[in-house]
Design a protein around this motif. Structure first.
Motif, mmCIF file in Angstrom:
data_model
loop_
_atom_site.group_PDB
_atom_site.id
_atom_site.type_symbol
_atom_site.label_atom_id
_atom_site.label_comp_id
_atom_site.label_asym_id
_atom_site.label_seq_id
_atom_site.Cartn_x
_atom_site.Cartn_y
_atom_site.Cartn_z
ATOM 1 N N ASP A 32 1.684 10.809 30.032
ATOM 2 C CA ASP A 32 2.418 11.848 29.311
ATOM 3 C C ASP A 32 3.916 11.837 29.592
ATOM 4 O O ASP A 32 4.645 12.658 29.055
ATOM 5 N N VAL A 33 4.370 10.937 30.472
ATOM 6 C CA VAL A 33 5.782 10.893 30.837
ATOM 7 C C VAL A 33 6.382 9.551 30.428
ATOM 8 O O VAL A 33 5.668 8.608 30.094
ATOM 9 N N TYR A 34 7.704 9.481 30.444
ATOM 10 C CA TYR A 34 8.391 8.210 30.232
ATOM 11 C C TYR A 34 9.112 7.880 31.526
ATOM 12 O O TYR A 34 9.742 8.747 32.138
ATOM 13 N N ILE A 35 9.006 6.625 31.965
ATOM 14 C CA ILE A 35 9.589 6.188 33.229
ATOM 15 C C ILE A 35 10.525 5.015 32.971
ATOM 16 O O ILE A 35 10.140 4.048 32.300
ATOM 17 N N ALA A 36 11.723 5.129 33.501
ATOM 18 C CA ALA A 36 12.721 4.062 33.351
ATOM 19 C C ALA A 36 13.567 3.999 34.620
ATOM 20 O O ALA A 36 13.430 4.824 35.525
ATOM 21 N N ASN A 37 14.430 3.020 34.669
ATOM 22 C CA ASN A 37 15.394 2.864 35.753
ATOM 23 C C ASN A 37 16.792 2.760 35.156
ATOM 24 O O ASN A 37 16.942 2.424 33.980
ATOM 25 N N ILE A 38 17.787 3.011 35.997
ATOM 26 C CA ILE A 38 19.165 2.802 35.558
ATOM 27 C C ILE A 38 19.359 1.324 35.247
ATOM 28 O O ILE A 38 19.788 0.959 34.162
ATOM 29 N N LEU A 39 19.028 0.452 36.226
ATOM 30 C CA LEU A 39 19.107 -0.987 35.995
ATOM 31 C C LEU A 39 17.806 -1.483 35.394
ATOM 32 O O LEU A 39 16.732 -0.991 35.730
ATOM 33 N N LYS A 40 17.912 -2.462 34.541
ATOM 34 C CA LYS A 40 16.731 -3.042 33.898
ATOM 35 C C LYS A 40 16.346 -4.380 34.531
ATOM 36 O O LYS A 40 15.338 -4.965 34.175
ATOM 37 N N CYS A 41 17.159 -4.865 35.461
ATOM 38 C CA CYS A 41 16.899 -6.120 36.170
ATOM 39 C C CYS A 41 16.952 -5.852 37.674
ATOM 40 O O CYS A 41 17.732 -5.024 38.135
ATOM 41 N N ARG A 42 16.134 -6.590 38.415
ATOM 42 C CA ARG A 42 16.054 -6.406 39.862
ATOM 43 C C ARG A 42 17.275 -6.983 40.573
ATOM 44 O O ARG A 42 17.601 -8.148 40.396
ATOM 45 N N PRO A 43 17.915 -6.173 41.419
ATOM 46 C CA PRO A 43 18.962 -6.726 42.281
ATOM 47 C C PRO A 43 18.327 -7.621 43.352
ATOM 48 O O PRO A 43 17.228 -7.326 43.822
ATOM 49 N N PRO A 44 18.989 -8.700 43.735
ATOM 50 C CA PRO A 44 18.439 -9.590 44.757
ATOM 51 C C PRO A 44 18.098 -8.837 46.047
ATOM 52 O O PRO A 44 18.855 -7.965 46.477
ATOM 53 N N PHE A 53 1.207 11.285 43.695
ATOM 54 C CA PHE A 53 1.918 12.566 43.658
ATOM 55 C C PHE A 53 1.749 13.235 42.297
ATOM 56 O O PHE A 53 1.524 14.440 42.218
ATOM 57 N N LEU A 54 1.870 12.455 41.224
ATOM 58 C CA LEU A 54 1.702 13.029 39.881
ATOM 59 C C LEU A 54 0.300 13.586 39.712
ATOM 60 O O LEU A 54 0.116 14.687 39.184
ATOM 61 N N TYR A 55 -0.685 12.838 40.157
ATOM 62 C CA TYR A 55 -2.078 13.293 40.071
ATOM 63 C C TYR A 55 -2.270 14.595 40.844
ATOM 64 O O TYR A 55 -2.935 15.519 40.361
ATOM 65 N N ALA A 56 -1.652 14.685 42.022
ATOM 66 C CA ALA A 56 -1.801 15.863 42.875
ATOM 67 C C ALA A 56 -1.242 17.121 42.227
ATOM 68 O O ALA A 56 -1.702 18.227 42.540
ATOM 69 N N VAL A 57 -0.263 16.980 41.334
ATOM 70 C CA VAL A 57 0.309 18.158 40.662
ATOM 71 C C VAL A 57 -0.105 18.205 39.189
ATOM 72 O O VAL A 57 0.515 18.898 38.391
ATOM 73 N N ASP A 58 -1.134 17.445 38.845
ATOM 74 C CA ASP A 58 -1.748 17.485 37.516
ATOM 75 C C ASP A 58 -0.774 17.063 36.406
ATOM 76 O O ASP A 58 -0.686 17.711 35.365
ATOM 77 N N ILE A 59 -0.045 15.983 36.664
ATOM 78 C CA ILE A 59 0.801 15.381 35.632
ATOM 79 C C ILE A 59 0.255 13.992 35.369
ATOM 80 O O ILE A 59 0.118 13.188 36.289
#
Length: 185
Positions: free
Chosen positions: A76-88, A66-72
């Motif tokens: 160039d971006v930063y990606i994170a999650n709210i949780l830093k550990c996987r829920p079971p 999707f990012l490639y399709a819109v030329d991003i």
């Protein structure tokens, strides 16, 4: 304020909730630490837990397309999650897990200083935009929160399960491109 290294080291040693007992790796975040655009999901999945990098599984591969399709460029971006550990079993995050982790995310946002934050999925949108957020009705809408422009779109894993929502998600990312152009990013 903490440095990146201090923040990441603090996060790597975190035991604020029970998820530290079942994690393989802390999934801190990845990308350009000076990005103008930040994507935030809910929690790592199995592939992310194994690698320590967010959005590297099938959902991450779809996000990349999707990012490639819109030329991003993902670099160039930063990606994170709210949780830093996987829920079971990839269950939804519990409120107490979100509360235990949200300080790390706030610190990441403070260090990155993005102009735009895109929430990937309903859980991130409910936590960061509005507790009553409805992803099917409000995706693609822009919200101003302090110094940030925020928008939510469908989580890539939801798009893997329901391909009929992909055109709407693509429209959301086209809106993102337009907002980036409007802001000179």
């Amino acid at each position: 304020p903490m440095t990146w290294n201090e923040l990441e080291n603090s996060c790597l040693g975190c035991k604020k909730c029970a998820l530290h007992e079942t994690r393989t790796n802390v999934v801190f975040g990845t990308g350009n630490a000076n990005a103008r655009l930040m994507f935030i999901g809910e929690a790592p999945g199995e592939k992310e837990d194994l690698s320590g990098i967010p959005f590297v599984g099938r959902a991450g591969q779809l996000l990349d397309k999707f990012l490639y399709a819109v030329d991003i460029d993902r670099e160039d971006v930063y990606i994170a999650n709210i949780l830093k550990c996987r829920p079971p079993m990839n269950r939804d995050p519990l409120p107490e897990e979100e509360d235990a982790c949200i300080g790390y995310l706030r610190s990441q946002v403070a260090l990155v200083k993005p102009k735009i934050i895109v929430c990937l999925g309903r859980i991130a949108a409910k936590k960061l935009i509005d507790p009553d957020f409805r992803i099917t009705r409000q995706h693609g809408q822009w919200f101003r929160r302090g110094d940030f422009w925020m928008m939510a779109t469908f989580h890539p894993s939801a798009l893997l399960r329901d391909v009929s929502k992909r055109p709407e998600a693509f429209d959301d990312l086209m809106s993102l491109r337009a907002k980036m152009k409007e802001l000179g990013l």
